[in-house]
Design a protein around this motif. Sequence first.
Motif, PDB file in Angstrom:
ATOM      1  N   TYR A   1      -5.922  -2.592 -11.507  1.00 57.72           N
ATOM      2  CA  TYR A   1      -5.506  -1.268 -11.032  1.00 57.72           C
ATOM      3  C   TYR A   1      -5.995  -1.009  -9.618  1.00 57.72           C
ATOM      4  CZ  TYR A   1      -5.299  -0.374 -16.063  1.00 57.72           C
ATOM      5  OH  TYR A   1      -5.035  -0.436 -17.403  1.00 57.72           O
ATOM      6  N   ARG A   2      -5.266  -0.157  -8.910  1.00 54.49           N
ATOM      7  CA  ARG A   2      -5.770   0.451  -7.687  1.00 54.49           C
ATOM      8  C   ARG A   2      -6.089   1.894  -8.025  1.00 54.49           C
ATOM      9  NH1 ARG A   2      -1.536   0.914  -3.761  1.00 54.49           N
ATOM     10  NH2 ARG A   2      -1.295   3.036  -4.469  1.00 54.49           N
TER      11      ARG A   2
ATOM     12  N   VAL B   1     -10.568  -1.114  -6.458  1.00 49.81           N
ATOM     13  CA  VAL B   1      -9.816  -2.015  -7.333  1.00 49.81           C
ATOM     14  C   VAL B   1     -10.612  -2.084  -8.633  1.00 49.81           C
ATOM     15  CG1 VAL B   1      -9.024  -4.369  -7.712  1.00 49.81           C
ATOM     16  CG2 VAL B   1      -8.789  -3.322  -5.451  1.00 49.81           C
TER      17      VAL B   1
ATOM     18  N   ALA C   1       0.850  -1.190   0.000  1.00 51.97           N
ATOM     19  CA  ALA C   1       0.000   0.000   0.000  1.00 51.97           C
ATOM     20  C   ALA C   1       0.884   1.237   0.000  1.00 51.97           C
ATOM     21  CB  ALA C   1      -0.918  -0.005   1.221  1.00 51.97           C
TER      22      ALA C   1
ATOM     23  N   SER D   1     -11.036   4.716  -2.456  1.00 52.29           N
ATOM     24  CA  SER D   1     -10.143   3.843  -3.214  1.00 52.29           C
ATOM     25  C   SER D   1     -10.955   2.655  -3.732  1.00 52.29           C
ATOM     26  CB  SER D   1      -8.963   3.365  -2.361  1.00 52.29           C
ATOM     27  OG  SER D   1      -9.429   2.568  -1.282  1.00 52.29           O
TER      28      SER D   1
ATOM     29  N   LEU E   1      -1.521  -2.588 -10.978  1.00 54.72           N
ATOM     30  CA  LEU E   1      -1.026  -3.609 -10.059  1.00 54.72           C
ATOM     31  C   LEU E   1      -0.549  -4.831 -10.826  1.00 54.72           C
ATOM     32  CD1 LEU E   1      -3.822  -3.368  -7.350  1.00 54.72           C
ATOM     33  CD2 LEU E   1      -1.505  -2.429  -7.232  1.00 54.72           C
TER      34      LEU E   1
ATOM     35  N   ASP F   1      -7.277   5.627  -6.651  1.00 57.75           N
ATOM     36  CA  ASP F   1      -7.387   6.524  -5.509  1.00 57.75           C
ATOM     37  C   ASP F   1      -7.957   7.823  -6.034  1.00 57.75           C
ATOM     38  OD1 ASP F   1      -6.083   4.938  -3.357  1.00 57.75           O
ATOM     39  OD2 ASP F   1      -4.376   5.029  -4.726  1.00 57.75           O
TER      40      ASP F   1
END
Length: 171
Positions: free
Chosen positions: A98-99, A165, A68, A163, A86, A101
């Motif tokens: 993907y992450r 995924v 993280a 956030s 990711l 934010d």
Amino acid sequence: MRAERERAGLSLSELARRAGLSKSTLSQLESGRGNPGVETVWSLATVLGVPFSALIDPPQPERALVRAGAGDPTRSDLADYTALVLSHSPPHVRRDLYRIDAEPGAVKVSVAHATGTVEHVVVITGRARAGTRDDPEDLSPGDYLRYPGDVEHLFEALEPGTSAVLVSQQR
């Protein structure tokens, strides 16, 4: 990017035209001198018919750990939104992980990706509005949504510290 452009049989001028970029901007990106926003990379990936990550990430080893806060996310030019790859598609697989934010403010609107693209999103923290532009859903932590990525779609943080995924899958 040059290898993908050549594989697609496109000249620098033709790719620039189709992606809505100047030829000089594309030339800089191909030579590694540019720093494109997420919208530019998506546009190029869509025109070339490749996953987003194919243009920004080198191949990955079989095992990977992303802590993280680690990594170098791609930032949106239009919203307080970042996307960190990711895991990108291995050969013969067309999906990226993907992450995301994001912070409340401007809505991150994405143009249609390659035909057959489907996106999957799971909200981790905060709340978000996501989906196709004409039929978005409000999502809370743990909510999952699948929607067509080959039409205009959006992601909007409804709370600070949102956030998620995201999996982008091409058929």
